[in-house]
Scaffold this active site. Sequence first.
Site, mmCIF file in Angstrom:
data_model
loop_
_atom_site.group_PDB
_atom_site.id
_atom_site.type_symbol
_atom_site.label_atom_id
_atom_site.label_comp_id
_atom_site.label_asym_id
_atom_site.label_seq_id
_atom_site.Cartn_x
_atom_site.Cartn_y
_atom_site.Cartn_z
ATOM 1 N N ARG A 1 -40.107 40.319 82.169
ATOM 2 C CA ARG A 1 -40.283 38.915 81.909
ATOM 3 C C ARG A 1 -40.174 38.973 80.333
ATOM 4 O O ARG A 1 -40.390 39.821 79.728
ATOM 5 C CB ARG A 1 -41.471 38.142 82.424
ATOM 6 C CG ARG A 1 -41.321 37.906 84.029
ATOM 7 C CD ARG A 1 -42.274 36.988 84.478
ATOM 8 N NE ARG A 1 -43.170 37.796 85.233
ATOM 9 C CZ ARG A 1 -44.158 37.468 85.848
ATOM 10 N NH1 ARG A 1 -44.231 36.182 86.372
ATOM 11 N NH2 ARG A 1 -44.799 38.331 86.416
ATOM 12 N N TYR B 1 -36.043 33.500 95.701
ATOM 13 C CA TYR B 1 -37.498 33.020 95.217
ATOM 14 C C TYR B 1 -37.564 31.590 95.318
ATOM 15 O O TYR B 1 -38.600 31.142 96.076
ATOM 16 C CB TYR B 1 -37.375 33.608 93.717
ATOM 17 C CG TYR B 1 -38.928 33.386 93.197
ATOM 18 C CD1 TYR B 1 -40.014 34.066 93.632
ATOM 19 C CD2 TYR B 1 -39.307 32.396 92.115
ATOM 20 C CE1 TYR B 1 -41.096 34.063 93.124
ATOM 21 C CE2 TYR B 1 -40.450 32.191 91.821
ATOM 22 C CZ TYR B 1 -41.476 32.858 92.227
ATOM 23 O OH TYR B 1 -42.740 32.998 91.656
ATOM 24 N N ALA C 1 -49.690 29.827 95.760
ATOM 25 C CA ALA C 1 -49.355 29.928 94.532
ATOM 26 C C ALA C 1 -47.834 29.708 94.427
ATOM 27 O O ALA C 1 -47.085 30.487 94.866
ATOM 28 C CB ALA C 1 -49.650 31.361 94.049
ATOM 29 N N GLY D 1 -47.515 44.841 92.306
ATOM 30 C CA GLY D 1 -48.873 45.179 91.877
ATOM 31 C C GLY D 1 -49.422 46.566 91.970
ATOM 32 O O GLY D 1 -48.788 47.377 92.178
ATOM 33 N N LYS E 1 -38.590 37.021 102.863
ATOM 34 C CA LYS E 1 -39.441 37.413 104.045
ATOM 35 C C LYS E 1 -40.881 37.094 103.598
ATOM 36 O O LYS E 1 -41.875 36.640 104.488
ATOM 37 C CB LYS E 1 -39.535 38.929 104.551
ATOM 38 C CG LYS E 1 -38.112 39.099 105.445
ATOM 39 C CD LYS E 1 -38.169 40.560 105.851
ATOM 40 C CE LYS E 1 -36.985 40.888 106.856
ATOM 41 N NZ LYS E 1 -36.968 42.173 107.227
#
Length: 313
Positions: A188, A147, A116, A37, A93
């Site tokens: 991405r 993931y 999410a 972020g 984690k």
Amino acid sequence: MKLAVVAGGAGFLGSHLCDLLIKEGHKVVCIDNLMTGHKKNIEHLLDHEHFTFLNHDIINPINLDNYVIHHIYNLACPASPVHYQDNPVRTIKANTLGVVNMLGLARKHKARILQASTSEVYGDPLEHPQTEEYRGNVSITGPRACYDEGKRVAETLFCDYKRMHNLEIRIMRIFNTYGPRMAEHDGRVVSNFIVQALKNEPITIYGDGSQTRSFCYVSDLIDGMYKLMNHDSFEGPVNIGNPDEFTIKELADLVVQKTGSKSLVTYNGLPQDDPKKRKPNISLAKEKLEWEPKVKLAEGLDSTIEYFKTICC
Ligand code: UDP
């Protein structure tokens, strides 16, 4: 006035969620460790009287005893394959220790909590389009597993906290989403192609470009997230995404055409376990949330391209 905690609130999706919550009259506590972020995503909110930013990693417990929390949105996890594979143990984690910490916080405050989750719980799907009942085709040991399996166990933890502690949970499965505030080096496909096109650099298609994805514009996605959190009883899991499906080659052509770029396409190796196709069945979201996406890819790409022109080119 309700108070919402947004974990991962300085990220691409999180910052748009913070905007919507503030607009709707909520108080917001935004938690982010700023690994993927960025403070600039929430800069415009920092002085708002109802907005608080805490630099914190959810892997570590947090009490927030001086707040009365109503809602917790857990978006705290790197979401781009490049980033979540960079430190896979940390990714696991975030989805185990971090999720337990957020669930513990919800339990303590008797808050409703939304996870999410992701279309990655379906892995390289053998069912197409994917419904919520589909249990997926996920590699346990591959590079995406940190993931995919992380997000799967996070859903399990949510359901077990509900069964054990009667926690109010919401689970949404997010399909590929794009829009302003994607990071330039996010890795991405939409951001890569737009940045490459704007710089007239080669467009890097991985594989032969026949793999498909279905791209949802960020405002539609956040609208679905907010509706799910505020629904009285429906808890999901529910797919939130745009069912309009494109091959990666089609996306590359569209981006080149829209930017008027001189870029040529190059074909690179396909990453291991890259899903061949992905498209949400959104019947459940339509029925329960009266939600469906409004923004077509061609339209959403225009504003995303405009955004990238301001930050990188
Ligand atoms: N992709 C590509 N070129 C890029 C980045 C991604 O061809 O520069 C492909 C990638 O291999 C995948 C699809 O685009 O098939 C979507 O990738 P992304 O990383 O955006 O998200 P994913 O859906 O794989 O999580």
